[in-house]
Design an enzyme around this catalytic site. Sequence first.
Site, PDB file in Angstrom:
ATOM      1  N   SER A 185     -38.431 -31.499   9.746  1.00 40.87           N
ATOM      2  CA  SER A 185     -37.091 -31.279  10.299  1.00 40.87           C
ATOM      3  C   SER A 185     -36.493 -30.072   9.597  1.00 40.87           C
ATOM      4  O   SER A 185     -36.897 -29.734   8.481  1.00 40.87           O
ATOM      5  CB  SER A 185     -36.215 -32.505  10.023  1.00 40.87           C
ATOM      6  OG  SER A 185     -34.861 -32.240  10.346  1.00 40.87           O
TER       7      SER A 185
ATOM      8  N   TYR B 236     -31.453 -38.630   4.307  1.00 44.18           N
ATOM      9  CA  TYR B 236     -32.472 -38.142   5.247  1.00 44.18           C
ATOM     10  C   TYR B 236     -33.116 -36.837   4.776  1.00 44.18           C
ATOM     11  O   TYR B 236     -34.339 -36.696   4.826  1.00 44.18           O
ATOM     12  CB  TYR B 236     -31.800 -37.956   6.610  1.00 44.18           C
ATOM     13  CG  TYR B 236     -32.717 -37.469   7.714  1.00 44.18           C
ATOM     14  CD1 TYR B 236     -33.792 -38.239   8.157  1.00 44.18           C
ATOM     15  CD2 TYR B 236     -32.493 -36.238   8.342  1.00 44.18           C
ATOM     16  CE1 TYR B 236     -34.624 -37.787   9.179  1.00 44.18           C
ATOM     17  CE2 TYR B 236     -33.309 -35.790   9.364  1.00 44.18           C
ATOM     18  CZ  TYR B 236     -34.379 -36.570   9.791  1.00 44.18           C
ATOM     19  OH  TYR B 236     -35.192 -36.132  10.804  1.00 44.18           O
TER      20      TYR B 236
HETATM   21  P1  NAP Z   1     -36.613 -41.444  18.339  1.00 42.11           P
HETATM   22  O1  NAP Z   1     -36.445 -41.178  19.785  1.00 42.11           O
HETATM   23  O2  NAP Z   1     -35.696 -42.421  17.673  1.00 42.11           O
HETATM   24  O3  NAP Z   1     -38.135 -41.883  18.066  1.00 42.11           O
HETATM   25  C1  NAP Z   1     -38.542 -42.340  16.805  1.00 42.11           C
HETATM   26  C2  NAP Z   1     -39.941 -42.926  16.907  1.00 42.11           C
HETATM   27  O4  NAP Z   1     -40.336 -43.343  15.587  1.00 42.11           O
HETATM   28  C3  NAP Z   1     -39.989 -44.131  17.809  1.00 42.11           C
HETATM   29  O5  NAP Z   1     -41.136 -44.086  18.592  1.00 42.11           O
HETATM   30  C4  NAP Z   1     -40.061 -45.303  16.830  1.00 42.11           C
HETATM   31  O6  NAP Z   1     -40.850 -46.358  17.373  1.00 42.11           O
HETATM   32  C5  NAP Z   1     -40.814 -44.665  15.666  1.00 42.11           C
HETATM   33  N1  NAP Z   1     -40.619 -45.419  14.436  1.00 42.11           N
HETATM   34  C6  NAP Z   1     -39.470 -45.610  13.752  1.00 42.11           C
HETATM   35  N2  NAP Z   1     -39.694 -46.454  12.727  1.00 42.11           N
HETATM   36  C7  NAP Z   1     -41.016 -46.781  12.777  1.00 42.11           C
HETATM   37  C8  NAP Z   1     -41.849 -47.628  12.004  1.00 42.11           C
HETATM   38  N3  NAP Z   1     -41.366 -48.327  10.960  1.00 42.11           N
HETATM   39  N4  NAP Z   1     -43.148 -47.743  12.340  1.00 42.11           N
HETATM   40  C9  NAP Z   1     -43.640 -47.069  13.392  1.00 42.11           C
HETATM   41  N5  NAP Z   1     -42.908 -46.256  14.178  1.00 42.11           N
HETATM   42  C10 NAP Z   1     -41.598 -46.134  13.856  1.00 42.11           C
HETATM   43  O7  NAP Z   1     -36.462 -40.091  17.488  1.00 42.11           O
HETATM   44  P2  NAP Z   1     -37.190 -38.660  17.603  1.00 42.11           P
HETATM   45  O8  NAP Z   1     -36.126 -37.642  17.606  1.00 42.11           O
HETATM   46  O9  NAP Z   1     -38.206 -38.634  18.689  1.00 42.11           O
HETATM   47  O10 NAP Z   1     -37.880 -38.616  16.165  1.00 42.11           O
HETATM   48  C11 NAP Z   1     -39.248 -38.319  15.972  1.00 42.11           C
HETATM   49  C12 NAP Z   1     -39.412 -37.544  14.679  1.00 42.11           C
HETATM   50  O11 NAP Z   1     -38.711 -36.302  14.794  1.00 42.11           O
HETATM   51  C13 NAP Z   1     -38.843 -38.234  13.437  1.00 42.11           C
HETATM   52  O12 NAP Z   1     -39.728 -38.034  12.352  1.00 42.11           O
HETATM   53  C14 NAP Z   1     -37.531 -37.484  13.199  1.00 42.11           C
HETATM   54  O13 NAP Z   1     -37.159 -37.545  11.831  1.00 42.11           O
HETATM   55  C15 NAP Z   1     -37.921 -36.092  13.644  1.00 42.11           C
HETATM   56  N6  NAP Z   1     -36.807 -35.206  13.975  1.00 42.11           N
HETATM   57  C16 NAP Z   1     -35.901 -35.538  14.930  1.00 42.11           C
HETATM   58  C17 NAP Z   1     -34.851 -34.666  15.210  1.00 42.11           C
HETATM   59  C18 NAP Z   1     -33.794 -34.964  16.248  1.00 42.11           C
HETATM   60  O14 NAP Z   1     -32.738 -34.296  16.242  1.00 42.11           O
HETATM   61  N7  NAP Z   1     -34.017 -35.912  17.154  1.00 42.11           N
HETATM   62  C19 NAP Z   1     -34.752 -33.443  14.523  1.00 42.11           C
HETATM   63  C20 NAP Z   1     -35.708 -33.129  13.568  1.00 42.11           C
HETATM   64  C21 NAP Z   1     -36.728 -34.014  13.313  1.00 42.11           C
HETATM   65  P3  NAP Z   1     -40.528 -47.929  17.267  1.00 42.11           P
HETATM   66  O15 NAP Z   1     -39.047 -48.066  17.039  1.00 42.11           O
HETATM   67  O16 NAP Z   1     -41.000 -48.481  18.576  1.00 42.11           O
HETATM   68  O17 NAP Z   1     -41.347 -48.384  16.110  1.00 42.11           O
END
Ligand code: NAP
Length: 247
Positions: free
Chosen positions: A132, A145
């Site tokens: 990120s 975070y």
């Molecule tokens: P999201 O829509 O909330 O998806 C998060 C995913 O992580 C879900 O599939 C969730 O699956 C999984 N997850 C969470 N806890 C878990 C666990 N204990 N075991 C296995 N899977 C788990 O968010 P996203 O934005 O796509 O995030 C994906 C990645 O991108 C993350 O690493 C986040 O930090 C990073 N990121 C996001 C942003 C943003 O602005 N959205 C920016 C920079 C980086 P389940 O709940 O079904 O387990």
Amino acid sequence: MNEQRVAVVTGASAGIGAETARRLASEGFRVILGARRLERIEEIAATTGGVALPLDVRDARSVQSFCEGIESCDVLVNNAGRASGLQEVAELEDERTVAMWETNVLGLLRVTRPLIPKLIASGRGHIVNVGSTAGIEAYPGGAGYTMTKHAVRVLTRTLRLELLGKPVRVTEVAPGLVKTEFSLVRFDGDEEAAERPYRGMTPLTAEDVADCIAWAVTRPPHVNIDEIIVRPLAQASSTLIARDQDD
Ligand code: NAP
């Protein structure tokens, strides 16, 4: 020797992980999807010809059985992750801090460790860690975070040093604001609070980030993309965002 290459995607039930799984399947990979919400990954697996396996990266035994279910691995996308709250250090709760560390750092380590031999054995391995911009910047209320994403960044760089001479590429993809369920999870399901970061600006989509991941993965095997930092046009830093006047 024309076996289908295998891509493992953690956190594939939503957002960036789900889109990455779909995209890598369309690039010809057999995708193995892991997440806690099994019905969601089963649905995506059914439409992409992939395999859905239950995975809770916070649970060592769950990670162990997930990895035991993986025979071969060419690409590992460590995407599972979350934020929890927006608390200043003076108020930062242990419970939230532990949840973020266990998911974003320890979880990534637990999945990567047993798959490294398989990635090496593939002869053309690739680890993509979803970091990120929170891994390269600080913002008020973000420490819980940002600490974890800084850790992901240094873990990624360490892996690249340690795997030198082995056929495994190592990439970090570090996005800025992406519109997914991320914000809803961060603000404990509070929809109004979750909408606030995206107000009056156009955030990235999960597809935009999946596109970056797919691009890095599909470069010729001798090319290592160290990192991709990708932000919305309207975002210059975590705190400097151009928003429409009337919003
Ligand atoms: P999201 O829509 O909330 O998806 C998060 C995913 O992580 C879900 O599939 C969730 O699956 C999984 N997850 C969470 N806890 C878990 C666990 N204990 N075991 C296995 N899977 C788990 O968010 P996203 O934005 O796509 O995030 C994906 C990645 O991108 C993350 O690493 C986040 O930090 C990073 N990121 C996001 C942003 C943003 O602005 N959205 C920016 C920079 C980086 P389940 O709940 O079904 O387990």
